[in-house]
Design a protein around this motif. Structure first.
Motif, PDB file in Angstrom:
ATOM      1  N   GLY A  76     -27.279  19.966  22.660  1.00 44.16           N
ATOM      2  CA  GLY A  76     -27.281  21.322  23.198  1.00 44.16           C
ATOM      3  C   GLY A  76     -26.292  21.499  24.329  1.00 44.16           C
ATOM      4  O   GLY A  76     -25.123  21.129  24.216  1.00 44.16           O
ATOM      5  N   LYS A  77     -26.790  22.031  25.429  1.00 47.96           N
ATOM      6  CA  LYS A  77     -25.937  22.342  26.574  1.00 47.96           C
ATOM      7  C   LYS A  77     -25.913  21.224  27.615  1.00 47.96           C
ATOM      8  O   LYS A  77     -25.340  21.388  28.684  1.00 47.96           O
ATOM      9  N   SER A  78     -26.550  20.099  27.319  1.00 48.83           N
ATOM     10  CA  SER A  78     -26.578  18.974  28.251  1.00 48.83           C
ATOM     11  C   SER A  78     -25.314  18.130  28.147  1.00 48.83           C
ATOM     12  O   SER A  78     -24.636  18.130  27.118  1.00 48.83           O
ATOM     13  N   SER A  79     -25.028  17.391  29.214  1.00 47.80           N
ATOM     14  CA  SER A  79     -23.865  16.503  29.244  1.00 47.80           C
ATOM     15  C   SER A  79     -24.048  15.355  28.259  1.00 47.80           C
ATOM     16  O   SER A  79     -25.150  15.038  27.849  1.00 47.80           O
ATOM     17  N   GLY A  80     -22.925  14.735  27.929  1.00 48.38           N
ATOM     18  CA  GLY A  80     -22.933  13.577  27.043  1.00 48.38           C
ATOM     19  C   GLY A  80     -22.208  13.886  25.749  1.00 48.38           C
ATOM     20  O   GLY A  80     -22.051  15.044  25.365  1.00 48.38           O
ATOM     21  N   LEU A  81     -21.753  12.845  25.099  1.00 48.68           N
ATOM     22  CA  LEU A  81     -21.072  12.977  23.810  1.00 48.68           C
ATOM     23  C   LEU A  81     -22.046  13.556  22.794  1.00 48.68           C
ATOM     24  O   LEU A  81     -23.146  13.012  22.594  1.00 48.68           O
ATOM     25  N   GLN A  82     -21.682  14.676  22.189  1.00 49.07           N
ATOM     26  CA  GLN A  82     -22.593  15.380  21.275  1.00 49.07           C
ATOM     27  C   GLN A  82     -23.111  14.474  20.162  1.00 49.07           C
ATOM     28  O   GLN A  82     -22.348  13.835  19.448  1.00 49.07           O
ATOM     29  N   GLY A  83     -24.440  14.436  20.060  1.00 51.61           N
ATOM     30  CA  GLY A  83     -25.102  13.684  19.004  1.00 51.61           C
ATOM     31  C   GLY A  83     -25.226  12.194  19.276  1.00 51.61           C
ATOM     32  O   GLY A  83     -25.764  11.465  18.448  1.00 51.61           O
ATOM     33  N   TYR A  84     -24.751  11.736  20.430  1.00 53.03           N
ATOM     34  CA  TYR A  84     -24.793  10.304  20.739  1.00 53.03           C
ATOM     35  C   TYR A  84     -25.847  10.033  21.799  1.00 53.03           C
ATOM     36  O   TYR A  84     -25.846  10.653  22.862  1.00 53.03           O
ATOM     37  N   ILE A  85     -26.745   9.112  21.494  1.00 49.56           N
ATOM     38  CA  ILE A  85     -27.786   8.707  22.436  1.00 49.56           C
ATOM     39  C   ILE A  85     -27.558   7.230  22.733  1.00 49.56           C
ATOM     40  O   ILE A  85     -27.916   6.372  21.921  1.00 49.56           O
ATOM     41  N   PRO A  86     -26.937   6.915  23.877  1.00 54.43           N
ATOM     42  CA  PRO A  86     -26.644   5.514  24.178  1.00 54.43           C
ATOM     43  C   PRO A  86     -27.896   4.661  24.385  1.00 54.43           C
ATOM     44  O   PRO A  86     -27.879   3.459  24.151  1.00 54.43           O
ATOM     45  N   SER A  87     -28.995   5.283  24.819  1.00 61.13           N
ATOM     46  CA  SER A  87     -30.232   4.547  25.069  1.00 61.13           C
ATOM     47  C   SER A  87     -31.419   5.487  24.904  1.00 61.13           C
ATOM     48  O   SER A  87     -31.527   6.478  25.620  1.00 61.13           O
ATOM     49  N   PHE A  88     -32.297   5.155  23.955  1.00 60.38           N
ATOM     50  CA  PHE A  88     -33.486   5.978  23.764  1.00 60.38           C
ATOM     51  C   PHE A  88     -34.388   5.888  24.990  1.00 60.38           C
ATOM     52  O   PHE A  88     -35.040   6.852  25.363  1.00 60.38           O
ATOM     53  N   GLU A  89     -34.402   4.750  25.643  1.00 59.38           N
ATOM     54  CA  GLU A  89     -35.203   4.578  26.861  1.00 59.38           C
ATOM     55  C   GLU A  89     -34.754   5.560  27.939  1.00 59.38           C
ATOM     56  O   GLU A  89     -35.585   6.103  28.674  1.00 59.38           O
ATOM     57  N   ASN A  90     -33.454   5.818  28.030  1.00 62.87           N
ATOM     58  CA  ASN A  90     -32.945   6.780  29.021  1.00 62.87           C
ATOM     59  C   ASN A  90     -33.486   8.183  28.770  1.00 62.87           C
ATOM     60  O   ASN A  90     -33.852   8.881  29.711  1.00 62.87           O
ATOM     61  N   ILE A  91     -33.521   8.608  27.498  1.00 68.48           N
ATOM     62  CA  ILE A  91     -34.008   9.973  27.250  1.00 68.48           C
ATOM     63  C   ILE A  91     -35.516  10.069  27.454  1.00 68.48           C
ATOM     64  O   ILE A  91     -36.024  11.100  27.872  1.00 68.48           O
ATOM     65  N   VAL A  92     -36.236   8.983  27.200  1.00 70.55           N
ATOM     66  CA  VAL A  92     -37.673   8.956  27.517  1.00 70.55           C
ATOM     67  C   VAL A  92     -37.848   9.133  29.022  1.00 70.55           C
ATOM     68  O   VAL A  92     -38.659   9.946  29.479  1.00 70.55           O
ATOM     69  N   ASN A  93     -37.051   8.395  29.808  1.00 68.28           N
ATOM     70  CA  ASN A  93     -37.153   8.488  31.268  1.00 68.28           C
ATOM     71  C   ASN A  93     -36.738   9.865  31.777  1.00 68.28           C
ATOM     72  O   ASN A  93     -37.355  10.390  32.713  1.00 68.28           O
ATOM     73  N   ASP A  94     -35.697  10.474  31.171  1.00 63.59           N
ATOM     74  CA  ASP A  94     -35.276  11.824  31.575  1.00 63.59           C
ATOM     75  C   ASP A  94     -36.412  12.823  31.377  1.00 63.59           C
ATOM     76  O   ASP A  94     -36.708  13.630  32.260  1.00 63.59           O
ATOM     77  N   CYS A  95     -37.053  12.779  30.213  1.00 65.05           N
ATOM     78  CA  CYS A  95     -38.164  13.695  29.926  1.00 65.05           C
ATOM     79  C   CYS A  95     -39.343  13.411  30.847  1.00 65.05           C
ATOM     80  O   CYS A  95     -39.945  14.339  31.398  1.00 65.05           O
ATOM     81  N   ASP A  96     -39.653  12.145  31.032  1.00 64.67           N
ATOM     82  CA  ASP A  96     -40.768  11.772  31.901  1.00 64.67           C
ATOM     83  C   ASP A  96     -40.552  12.305  33.321  1.00 64.67           C
ATOM     84  O   ASP A  96     -41.454  12.915  33.894  1.00 64.67           O
ATOM     85  N   GLU A  97     -39.368  12.115  33.872  1.00 71.13           N
ATOM     86  CA  GLU A  97     -39.068  12.606  35.226  1.00 71.13           C
ATOM     87  C   GLU A  97     -39.193  14.123  35.316  1.00 71.13           C
ATOM     88  O   GLU A  97     -39.841  14.653  36.214  1.00 71.13           O
ATOM     89  N   HIS A  98     -38.535  14.818  34.377  1.00 70.25           N
ATOM     90  CA  HIS A  98     -38.532  16.287  34.418  1.00 70.25           C
ATOM     91  C   HIS A  98     -39.940  16.846  34.222  1.00 70.25           C
ATOM     92  O   HIS A  98     -40.396  17.706  34.988  1.00 70.25           O
ATOM     93  N   PHE A  99     -40.644  16.365  33.203  1.00 71.17           N
ATOM     94  CA  PHE A  99     -41.975  16.882  32.910  1.00 71.17           C
ATOM     95  C   PHE A  99     -42.952  16.575  34.051  1.00 71.17           C
ATOM     96  O   PHE A  99     -43.763  17.414  34.427  1.00 71.17           O
TER      97      PHE A  99
END
Length: 148
Positions: A76-99
């Protein structure tokens, strides 16, 4: 955004995660009532909250829930190479922090907390729940990406 006789407040904001990336967030809030509970959206691969989960956000807000979404890194509108997730653990942590930040605001402390995931977001929801099993009041999985 007017929806019949009810009014839903839609807002967008960019936040910065712990790795310095800019992440897009959005929310649909019932404007004329205190929300029944909080629902946090986790979108699927190559999707985004503000477009692909817009209908879900609107319907849940019309039903009286405060709904929060975040575009994952590389989506979407977030930073990072479109469609690339370098670490699934990072996105879990991003959601955990924000939520968690949203849940711990004074006005939300006593509200029930639900996580909602579609496809890849379903896998994310399962990992969020596993990380803090007693924190969440429930999880909603729609066609979750998981192995049985």
């Amino acid at each position: 955004m007017a929806q019949g006789s009810e009014i839903i407040k839609y807002e967008e904001e960019f936040i910065q995660n712990s790795r310095g990336l800019k992440l897009f967030t959005c929310r649909w809030i019932p404007a004329n009532q205190d929300p029944k509970a909080l629902i946090f959206l986790c979108h699927g691969y190559a999707m985004e909250c503000s477009i692909s989960m817009k209908g879900t956000g609107i319907q849940l807000a019309k039903a009286g829930y405060a709904v929060y979404g975040i575009d994952l890194e590389g989506h979407g509108k977030s930073s990072g190479l479109q469609g690339y997730i370098p670490s699934f653990e990072n996105i879990v942590n991003d959601c955990d922090e924000h939520f968690t930040n949203i849940c711990e605001r004074n006005e939300n402390e006593k509200k029930k907390r639900f996580i909602f995931g579609e496809s890849m977001g379903g896998a994310l929801v399962l990992l969020l729940h596993r990380k803090k099993p007693t924190y969440w009041d429930g999880a909603i999985l729609v066609a979750p990406m998981c192995k049985v």
